[in-house]
Write an enzyme that holds these catalytic residues in place. Structure first.
Site, PDB file in Angstrom:
ATOM      1  N   LYS A  76      -1.251 -20.439  -9.306  1.00  0.00           N
ATOM      2  CA  LYS A  76      -0.197 -21.183  -9.988  1.00  0.00           C
ATOM      3  C   LYS A  76      -0.244 -20.878 -11.481  1.00  0.00           C
ATOM      4  O   LYS A  76      -1.325 -20.779 -12.074  1.00  0.00           O
ATOM      5  CB  LYS A  76      -0.400 -22.677  -9.732  1.00  0.00           C
ATOM      6  N   SER A 171       4.642 -29.901  -7.495  1.00  0.00           N
ATOM      7  CA  SER A 171       5.101 -28.868  -8.407  1.00  0.00           C
ATOM      8  C   SER A 171       4.598 -27.465  -8.089  1.00  0.00           C
ATOM      9  O   SER A 171       5.038 -26.490  -8.699  1.00  0.00           O
ATOM     10  CB  SER A 171       4.675 -29.237  -9.831  1.00  0.00           C
ATOM     11  N   SER A 195       0.899 -32.626  -6.016  1.00  0.00           N
ATOM     12  CA  SER A 195       1.556 -31.337  -6.274  1.00  0.00           C
ATOM     13  C   SER A 195       1.071 -30.183  -5.416  1.00  0.00           C
ATOM     14  O   SER A 195       1.679 -29.116  -5.419  1.00  0.00           O
ATOM     15  CB  SER A 195       1.401 -30.950  -7.754  1.00  0.00           C
TER      16      SER A 195
END
EC number: 6.3.5.7
Length: 524
Positions: A76, A171, A195
């Site tokens: 990420k 996210s 997330s």
């Protein structure tokens, strides 16, 4: 081959069925072919191929570094990576190249894993759809699966084709999509209020949030320091356990990490669940929970009960306050953490030069999106001298009550809590954006954020397909630092439900730029 689990591909590498370089090239080709998913912000092709070549040399010399040697992974884009741009999907950090690796990234590289690139997210990880980043929204690979396409009614219009795709959740949606679409074998996300587990549920993959303090946060650009945890995406529970073994343990650069030595573990094949007590929190059956998710949750409880486990309803009485408490604490810590982005040291800097104050204001106005600015304003309001006691301190007290609720349940003899991960399966992008980020986050974090506030480990396990062929996940929550027990139970459940693999051919039919031979090669 790209459909294989991490453990299966590790065996294939050791037996010489495929080389690290061949494997890396296959993944890079599939990343290019599926770039319409927008899962990656940066693809580090040259770096990945060099790492794969180094791994191949170690295999030839019989000096492999472990089970992860030669395994392609993604990260990420809010984890620092040496020499690779790290943006947090924000204009504020566009062009920022860190001089160091996050500890979790370095640990995987030290094990010989191959870093393919950085994945997309909501700006600074603030969101639950992976739709609010500076590089555009991420598309859920299940939008193009045979399972979904056969069951959903498509309107025959070109416009619909562009808008009917589904969100990944967030996210960490880019990492979830990367694993789901077979472009890598594992990926790192972050989990502050769900997330990792939320997009894992929507994308039909395993998403693990470890106990707070088990895995180092050093190099993870902070959102909420007291809740942030690096998360793991994998195809199966065994793979998540393998990666967790490589990442966990004390880090001198993160004082919140556990001091005691942590040893990697192999998950046993649980044959008997008769000694288990599974708790079903009454407060998680709330208005808005979809009937299909409720049905899957009920069937899962019945599955454990029929197998001999003790399944009981439990009370977590302060759950109704948790989402409000979470958003107060989250906004307050966000306001504090975002103060460092002032346009002076790194990242975006405005051309406004009337005064230092004008530079600060213009930089933050230009660099942050509306969502980030809104949370900063909320957080600063909660932290004002006249509001501090009524908001921040009160929320801290409620957080303690929420953590105590969990402690009491586990102390009463419950081993694992079983809950939904999300209110429903994923939805089309056009539906998702009808509500603002704050409203959506409140709905989507409802089942996940309490585990962050209590610091407990939790894992999403794909459990069933909806009536429209979309993944529905369930969440297992365990005692702090009891990941082995949590994942052992999750593995048993995973084996019972036999969740179907996403049928990638359906997605490949929507790729115009790839030849028939290349499409076939992805599955060879």
């Amino acid at each position: 081959m790209l459909r294989a689990s991490l453990q299966q591909i590790s065996v294939a590498l050791k037996e010489g069925q495929v080389s690290p370089t061949e494997l890396c090239q296959k993944c890079l080709s599939l990343i290019k072919a599926t770039r319409f998913l927008n899962a990656y912000i940066t693809v580090a092709e040259d770096t990945a191929l060099k790492q794969a070549e180094a791994s191949e040399k170690r295999y030839r010399q019989g000096q492999i570094l472990g089970d992860l040697d030669g395994i392609p992974f993604a990260v990420k884009d809010n984890f620092s990576t040496t020499g690779i741009e790290t943006t947090c999907a924000s204009k504020m950090l566009k062009g920022y190249i860190p001089p160091y690796n996050a500890t979790v990234v370095q640990k995987l590289l030290d094990q010989g894993a191959v870093l393919l690139g950085k994945t997309n997210l909501d700006e600074f990880a603030m969101g639950s759809g992976s739709t609010d980043g500076a590089f555009g929204p991420v598309r859920n690979p299940w939008s193009y699966s045979r399972q979904y396409r056969e069951k959903c009614v498509q309107k025959p219009s070109a416009q619909n084709e562009d808008t009917s795709w589904l969100i990944t959740g967030g996210s960490s949606g880019g990492s979830a999509a990367a694993v789901s679409s077979f472009t890598c074998f594992t990926a790192l996300g972050s989990d502050t209020g769900g997330s990792t587990r939320n997009p894992a549920s929507h994308c039909g993959v395993v998403g693990l949030k470890p106990t707070y303090g088990l895995v180092s946060r050093h190099g993870l650009i902070p959102l909420v320091n007291s809740m942030d945890v690096p998360g793991i995406f994998a195809r199966c529970v065994d793979d998540a356990a393998t990666v967790l073994g490589a990442l966990s343990g004390h880090d001198p650069k993160d004082s919140t990490t556990v001091q005691d030595p942590v040893h990697p573990f192999q998950l046993p094949n649980l044959t008997d669940v008769k000694d288990l007590c599974i708790g079903i929190p009454k407060e998680y059956n709330i208005p808005g929970l979809s009937s299909q998710t409720l049905a899957v949750w009920s069937k899962a409880a019945d599955l454990f009960e029929k197998a001999g486990a003790k399944v009981i309803e439990v009370r977590l009485p302060h759950t109704c306050y948790s989402i409000v408490c979470y958003h107060v604490l989250c906004a307050a810590e966000v306001a504090s953490n975002m103060a460092r982005f002032d346009g002076l040291e790194y990242g975006h800097r405005s051309s406004a030069d009337k005064s230092t104050e004008a530079l600060y204001a213009a930089t933050r106005r230009e660099g942050f999106n509306d969502v980030v600015r809104g949370r900063i304003l909320s957080g600063n309001y909660f932290l004002l001298k006249q509001n501090y006691e009524n908001y921040f301190i009160k929320a801290q007290k409620v957080r303690r009550l929420i953590a105590t609720d969990f402690a009491k349940v586990f102390h009463s003899g419950v081993d694992i809590l079983l809950t939904p991960t999300t209110m429903s399966h994923t939805v089309p992008y056009v539906e998702f954006i009808k509500e603002d980020n704050r409203t959506r986050s409140t709905q989507d974090d409802i089942f996940t954020q309490a585990a962050n506030m209590a610091g407990l480990p939790a894992v999403n396990v794909p459990s069933a397909l909806s009536e429209t062929g979309l993944p529905i996940g369930l969440q297992f929550i365990g005692r702090a630092f009891h990941e082995e027990q949590l994942l052992t139970v999750a593995k048993w459940f995973e084996k019972q439900v036999q969740f179907p693999v996403l049928e990638l051919q359906g997605m490949m039919n929507h790729i115009d730029t790839v030849s028939h031979q290349e499409k076939s090669a992805f599955f060879s």
